[in-house]
Design a protein around this motif. Structure first.
Motif, PDB file in Angstrom:
ATOM      1  N   ILE A   1       0.850  -1.193   0.000  1.00  0.00           N
ATOM      2  CA  ILE A   1       0.000   0.000   0.000  1.00  0.00           C
ATOM      3  C   ILE A   1       0.886   1.244   0.000  1.00  0.00           C
ATOM      4  N   PRO A   2       0.811   2.070  -1.042  1.00  0.00           N
ATOM      5  CA  PRO A   2       1.603   3.301  -1.069  1.00  0.00           C
ATOM      6  C   PRO A   2       1.120   4.291  -0.012  1.00  0.00           C
ATOM      7  N   TYR A   3       2.032   5.124   0.465  1.00  0.00           N
ATOM      8  CA  TYR A   3       1.654   6.126   1.467  1.00  0.00           C
ATOM      9  C   TYR A   3       0.627   7.108   0.906  1.00  0.00           C
ATOM     10  N   ASN A   4       0.576   7.229  -0.429  1.00  0.00           N
ATOM     11  CA  ASN A   4      -0.363   8.186  -1.019  1.00  0.00           C
ATOM     12  C   ASN A   4      -1.702   7.552  -1.387  1.00  0.00           C
ATOM     13  N   HIS A   5      -1.923   6.327  -0.988  1.00  0.00           N
ATOM     14  CA  HIS A   5      -3.249   5.724  -1.153  1.00  0.00           C
ATOM     15  C   HIS A   5      -4.055   6.000   0.116  1.00  0.00           C
ATOM     16  N   HIS A   6      -4.475   7.247   0.201  1.00  0.00           N
ATOM     17  CA  HIS A   6      -5.054   7.741   1.452  1.00  0.00           C
ATOM     18  C   HIS A   6      -6.336   7.021   1.841  1.00  0.00           C
ATOM     19  N   ALA A   7      -7.118   6.608   0.862  1.00  0.00           N
ATOM     20  CA  ALA A   7      -8.387   5.962   1.195  1.00  0.00           C
ATOM     21  C   ALA A   7      -8.151   4.599   1.843  1.00  0.00           C
ATOM     22  N   VAL A   8      -7.271   3.783   1.254  1.00  0.00           N
ATOM     23  CA  VAL A   8      -6.979   2.475   1.839  1.00  0.00           C
ATOM     24  C   VAL A   8      -6.444   2.655   3.256  1.00  0.00           C
ATOM     25  N   LEU A   9      -5.511   3.595   3.391  1.00  0.00           N
ATOM     26  CA  LEU A   9      -4.899   3.800   4.705  1.00  0.00           C
ATOM     27  C   LEU A   9      -5.931   4.284   5.719  1.00  0.00           C
ATOM     28  N   ASP A  10      -6.855   5.123   5.269  1.00  0.00           N
ATOM     29  CA  ASP A  10      -7.858   5.633   6.195  1.00  0.00           C
ATOM     30  C   ASP A  10      -8.821   4.520   6.627  1.00  0.00           C
ATOM     31  N   TYR A  11      -9.199   3.675   5.684  1.00  0.00           N
ATOM     32  CA  TYR A  11     -10.064   2.553   6.082  1.00  0.00           C
ATOM     33  C   TYR A  11      -9.324   1.619   7.046  1.00  0.00           C
ATOM     34  N   CYS A  12      -8.053   1.413   6.819  1.00  0.00           N
ATOM     35  CA  CYS A  12      -7.280   0.583   7.756  1.00  0.00           C
ATOM     36  C   CYS A  12      -7.319   1.202   9.148  1.00  0.00           C
ATOM     37  N   LYS A  13      -7.138   2.508   9.183  1.00  0.00           N
ATOM     38  CA  LYS A  13      -7.141   3.205  10.463  1.00  0.00           C
ATOM     39  C   LYS A  13      -8.508   3.083  11.129  1.00  0.00           C
ATOM     40  N   ARG A  14      -9.559   3.374  10.340  1.00  0.00           N
ATOM     41  CA  ARG A  14     -10.903   3.363  10.924  1.00  0.00           C
ATOM     42  C   ARG A  14     -11.325   1.975  11.354  1.00  0.00           C
ATOM     43  N   LEU A  15     -10.858   0.947  10.645  1.00  0.00           N
ATOM     44  CA  LEU A  15     -11.298  -0.419  10.953  1.00  0.00           C
ATOM     45  C   LEU A  15     -10.307  -1.154  11.844  1.00  0.00           C
ATOM     46  N   GLY A  16      -9.263  -0.461  12.265  1.00  0.00           N
ATOM     47  CA  GLY A  16      -8.315  -1.081  13.181  1.00  0.00           C
ATOM     48  C   GLY A  16      -7.435  -2.144  12.544  1.00  0.00           C
ATOM     49  N   VAL A  17      -7.123  -1.982  11.270  1.00  0.00           N
ATOM     50  CA  VAL A  17      -6.217  -2.919  10.609  1.00  0.00           C
ATOM     51  C   VAL A  17      -4.786  -2.449  10.854  1.00  0.00           C
TER      52      VAL A  17
ATOM     53  N   MET B   1     -13.400  -5.378   6.899  1.00  0.00           N
ATOM     54  CA  MET B   1     -14.579  -4.838   6.209  1.00  0.00           C
ATOM     55  C   MET B   1     -15.760  -5.786   6.338  1.00  0.00           C
ATOM     56  N   ALA B   2     -15.482  -7.088   6.244  1.00  0.00           N
ATOM     57  CA  ALA B   2     -16.559  -8.076   6.347  1.00  0.00           C
ATOM     58  C   ALA B   2     -17.192  -8.046   7.737  1.00  0.00           C
ATOM     59  N   ARG B   3     -16.375  -7.815   8.758  1.00  0.00           N
ATOM     60  CA  ARG B   3     -16.924  -7.691  10.115  1.00  0.00           C
ATOM     61  C   ARG B   3     -17.863  -6.489  10.177  1.00  0.00           C
ATOM     62  N   GLU B   4     -17.438  -5.447   9.514  1.00  0.00           N
ATOM     63  CA  GLU B   4     -18.208  -4.205   9.519  1.00  0.00           C
ATOM     64  C   GLU B   4     -19.582  -4.381   8.870  1.00  0.00           C
ATOM     65  N   VAL B   5     -19.653  -5.220   7.847  1.00  0.00           N
ATOM     66  CA  VAL B   5     -20.930  -5.413   7.149  1.00  0.00           C
ATOM     67  C   VAL B   5     -21.518  -6.783   7.494  1.00  0.00           C
ATOM     68  N   ASP B   6     -21.194  -7.216   8.695  1.00  0.00           N
ATOM     69  CA  ASP B   6     -21.614  -8.528   9.171  1.00  0.00           C
ATOM     70  C   ASP B   6     -23.101  -8.773   8.906  1.00  0.00           C
ATOM     71  N   GLY B   7     -23.391  -9.917   8.330  1.00  0.00           N
ATOM     72  CA  GLY B   7     -24.783 -10.287   8.116  1.00  0.00           C
ATOM     73  C   GLY B   7     -25.360  -9.796   6.799  1.00  0.00           C
ATOM     74  N   LEU B   8     -24.643  -8.905   6.110  1.00  0.00           N
ATOM     75  CA  LEU B   8     -25.192  -8.373   4.864  1.00  0.00           C
ATOM     76  C   LEU B   8     -24.791  -9.191   3.643  1.00  0.00           C
ATOM     77  N   ILE B   9     -23.707  -9.966   3.792  1.00  0.00           N
ATOM     78  CA  ILE B   9     -23.164 -10.647   2.613  1.00  0.00           C
ATOM     79  C   ILE B   9     -23.744 -12.051   2.477  1.00  0.00           C
ATOM     80  N   ARG B  10     -24.218 -12.330   1.296  1.00  0.00           N
ATOM     81  CA  ARG B  10     -24.638 -13.692   0.976  1.00  0.00           C
ATOM     82  C   ARG B  10     -23.582 -14.293   0.047  1.00  0.00           C
ATOM     83  N   TYR B  11     -22.934 -15.351   0.515  1.00  0.00           N
ATOM     84  CA  TYR B  11     -21.848 -15.974  -0.247  1.00  0.00           C
ATOM     85  C   TYR B  11     -22.386 -17.035  -1.202  1.00  0.00           C
ATOM     86  N   ASN B  12     -21.486 -17.517  -2.067  1.00  0.00           N
ATOM     87  CA  ASN B  12     -21.833 -18.572  -3.034  1.00  0.00           C
ATOM     88  C   ASN B  12     -23.028 -18.196  -3.906  1.00  0.00           C
ATOM     89  N   ALA B  13     -23.146 -16.913  -4.176  1.00  0.00           N
ATOM     90  CA  ALA B  13     -24.270 -16.443  -4.997  1.00  0.00           C
ATOM     91  C   ALA B  13     -23.746 -16.014  -6.360  1.00  0.00           C
TER      92      ALA B  13
END
Lengths: 146, 533
Positions: free
Chosen positions: B129-145, B294-306
């Motif tokens: 992840i480049p330092y200038n990929h601010h969105a990825v880095l921000d989601y990591c920060k917000r989601l505790g990655v 991210m999957a934890r964040e949207v827990d219950g919303l994802i239907r797999y094998n679809a």
């Protein structure tokens, strides 16, 4: 996963990659060091080295259409080339190999005219296809290039 | 995520930029880069704000990759009723890590069981992840990655060419120093001979010479030659020490003509590029830590094998037909007011869908690139123990193109996993067409040219050719400038009740940043439509 990239190595070289023209043939230098590969496989990062239609199929097409030509099904599908009526005339497969189709990339810059003709003719006469008449020619391929 | 360093490259925007840089200088290149949209600051302006009342509208998100999960997370937060359909049995899409015990079945049916030791992993997709990929880095920060540095440039890693120096790998450090020193010496000579008089004024020539001396480690006579000074760049034959063995023994530089003809200089540039500059990051424990968070964040919303087979919109909503991905059961339909579709175009181009002709043409216009990676486990971290290589990347013109050493757990005993091949273009097609075990075998044979220990220390491997990944059918959308001109805006525009998102709907193809920014842009436009209706 990004294919597009850091080509600074070419900065001092001529610019064949930017033109639509055929890239030059492989240099002798590129042929060196292939002891561990089959005789014409893995010879260049930009061109395929195989000349034989079956070898080209095995090295390129088989990745998606599978060695037996039956294609594969996942979230989307790779169509079967085995017993495929779209191969009856050369124009369609020549066009697809050169220019790609939907998600399939074209190979115009990575194969020369004879290679395209060879792989098209191999597919048309193998994998349960028997379209031996009116084979593709390098001239036909050249004419179909952009 | 990807790079194609060195000689023998295929055409690309970046090649063009490199040539502009080579011919016209850095300022012109920067100008061109800005015009092409690569050097400007990230479009990410902090967490997306979807203000206004969604009035209970429902959204169907297709695909639980990074783009899809960001859309689900943010839309739900904004008050939408969200459901996500995912073809595979896990979240993340191409954001994916393989660990010991994992089984991966590729198209064609071949299954690999990963034999890595506990804690070891391999990222078949994005891995840095480049330092200038601010969105990825921000989601990591917000989601505790948790993140840790990803080492891109390692001066002690290798650069290797089949025909360079008799096939003997060179240290990045020595080629870098000798290239720079050699160029500095040449320029100094030209300056002193008056050959730059037209370009550089007399006063500035003094400064130029001074800077060349500093930049290239030139000796007082303006030569680049064996000395403690130059060895401080390229390394010593014997390092400075203590006591009676203290005296350093300088090393002999390689002549500039030999550096040039080796073409190994072509591997020196990557780390200077915006996307590969220090600092780069990786999630601790594998790239899919992002997917899992991210999957934890949207827990219950994802239907797999679809497996989506049809997308049909009318004046009031969108109906999606799906089947069980494993083939069990019949067709089923799901309906929502709106649809955010992140399905890769390689697949979407095959799905029946009633969008307007411009979007339909755009969906069909983008081919998907080939790419292959091989992960290799060795009985010990010999690259650290024997060669003092800690993280970073060795480059080669062999079909494996690079070897990357783990940027984590340095010095640990036990096994280690490295990236044993990462190829694009013809090499990637050729790798993909081989049986999985054969890919690993080739990676071992070629990699042994850089590390003879490979043969004794090998302990198992896994390979992923992206055209054979069932939920992707390719690595990424391979746009050309001409195709972007014709189709890009049509691909991204809201079509009735459907909007597309993903790396393919971005100017940062194959990077997670592109997927996220595309998703945020798509849902912002969708939301504006909803609240203004």
């Amino acid at each position: 996963m990004r294919p597009a990239l850091l080509l600074l190595g070419l900065a001092l070289a001529p610019l064949p990659a930017l033109s639509q023209a055929d890239a030059p043939p492989r240099s002798a230098q590129q042929r060196v060091g292939e002891a561990t590969s089959d005789s014409h496989g893995f010879v260049s990062a930009t061109r395929f080295g195989q000349r034989d239609g079956g070898a080209l199929y095995a090295a390129i097409c088989a990745g998606c259409h599978m060695p037996n030509g039956r294609g594969a099904v996942g979230a989307g599908a790779y169509p079967a080339l085995a017993g495929n009526e779209k191969l009856e005339h050369t124009a369609y497969p020549v066009g697809v190999v050169l220019h790609g189709r939907h998600g399939m990339p074209g190979f115009a810059t990575q194969l020369d005219d004879a290679q395209v003709a060879a792989v098209v003719n191999w597919v048309r006469t193998n994998l349960g296809n028997a379209y031996a008449e009116d084979p593709a020619t390098p001239e036909e391929v050249r004419a179909a290039r952009p | 995520m990807a790079e194609q360093p060195g000689p023998e490259q295929s055409p690309s925007r970046r090649a063009l930029l490199a040539r502009i840089g080579a011919v016209a200088g850095g300022a012109a290149m920067y100008q061109a880069m800005t015009a092409l949209g690569v050097a400007a600051e990230s479009a990410y302006a902090g967490p997306v704000k979807l203000e206004g009342d969604a009035r209970g509208a429902s959204v169907l998100v297709l695909g639980a990759g990074v783009a899809g999960m960001v859309a689900a997370m943010e839309l739900r937060k904004a008050g939408y009723r969200v459901q996500v359909l995912e073809y595979s049995d896990r979240p993340g899409g191409r954001c994916w890590s393989l660990r010991g015990g994992d089984r991966y079945t590729e198209l064609g049916g071949e299954t690999q069981t990963v034999g890595f030791d506990h804690g070891l992993y391999f990222n078949p997709g994005p891995w840095r992840i480049p330092y200038n990929h601010h969105a990825v880095l921000d989601y990591c920060k917000r989601l505790g990655v948790a993140l840790e540095p990803f080492v891109q440039v390692n001066h002690n890693a290798m650069v290797h060419g089949r025909n360079a120096f008799g096939g003997k790998p060179q240290r990045y450090r020595t080629i870098n120093a000798d290239y720079q020193g050699g160029i500095a010496e040449l320029l100094a000579k030209a300056t002193k001979q008056g050959k730059l008089d037209e370009a550089v004024g007399k006063q500035d020539q003094e400064i130029l010479l001074e800077s060349l001396r500093a930049w290239g480690a030139l000796n007082t006579d303006m030569t680049y030659a064996k000395s403690v000074l130059t060895s401080d760049r390229r390394g010593f034959d014997r390092d400075p020490g203590g006591g009676l063995t203290a005296r350093p023994v300088p090393s002999e530089p390689v002549a500039i003509k030999d550096v040039l003809s080796s073409r190994l200089w072509s591997y020196l540039v990557t780390g200077s590029l915006y996307e590969f500059q220090t600092t780069m990051f990786q999630p601790v424990g594998g790239m899919d830590m992002i997917a899992k968070a991210m999957a934890r964040e949207v827990d219950g919303l994802i239907r797999y094998n679809a497996k989506v087979t049809e997308i049909r919109q009318d004046d009031r909503g969108v109906t999606v037909t799906l089947r069980d991905a494993q083939g069990a059961g019949g067709a089923e339909q799901v309906r929502a007011d709106w649809c955010v579709c992140t399905i890769p175009l390689s697949i979407l181009s095959q799905i029946e869908m009633n969008v307007g002709a411009p979007m339909a043409a755009a969906i069909r216009a983008v081919p998907y690139a080939a790419s292959v990676k091989v992960g290799l486990q060795f009985k010990r971290r010999f690259w650290e123990q024997d060669e003092h290589i800690y993280g970073g990347i060795s480059y080669t013109d062999l079909p494996i193109r690079m070897i990357s050493y783990p940027s984590t757990a340095y010095g640990t005993p036990g096994k280690g996993v490295l990236l044993g091949a990462y190829a694009f273009g013809p090499y990637a097609y050729e790798f993909t067409a081989l049986p999985a075990a054969e890919r690993v075998k080739r990676a071992l044979e070629w990699g042994a040219a850089l590390h003879p220990q490979y043969k004794d220390e090998f302990d198992g491997g896994v390979s992923v050719g992206w055209h054979r990944v069932p939920g992707a059918l390719g690595c990424n959308g391979a746009w050309t400038d001409a195709k972007r001109d014709e189709h890009y805006d049509n691909l991204c525009a809201l079509d009735g009740r459907i909007v597309l998102a993903g790396e393919h709907a971005s100017y940062i193809p194959a990077w997670q940043e592109g997927a996220i920014l595309s998703s945020l842009d798509a849902i912002s436009r969708l939301h504006r439509r909803v609240v203004s209706a």
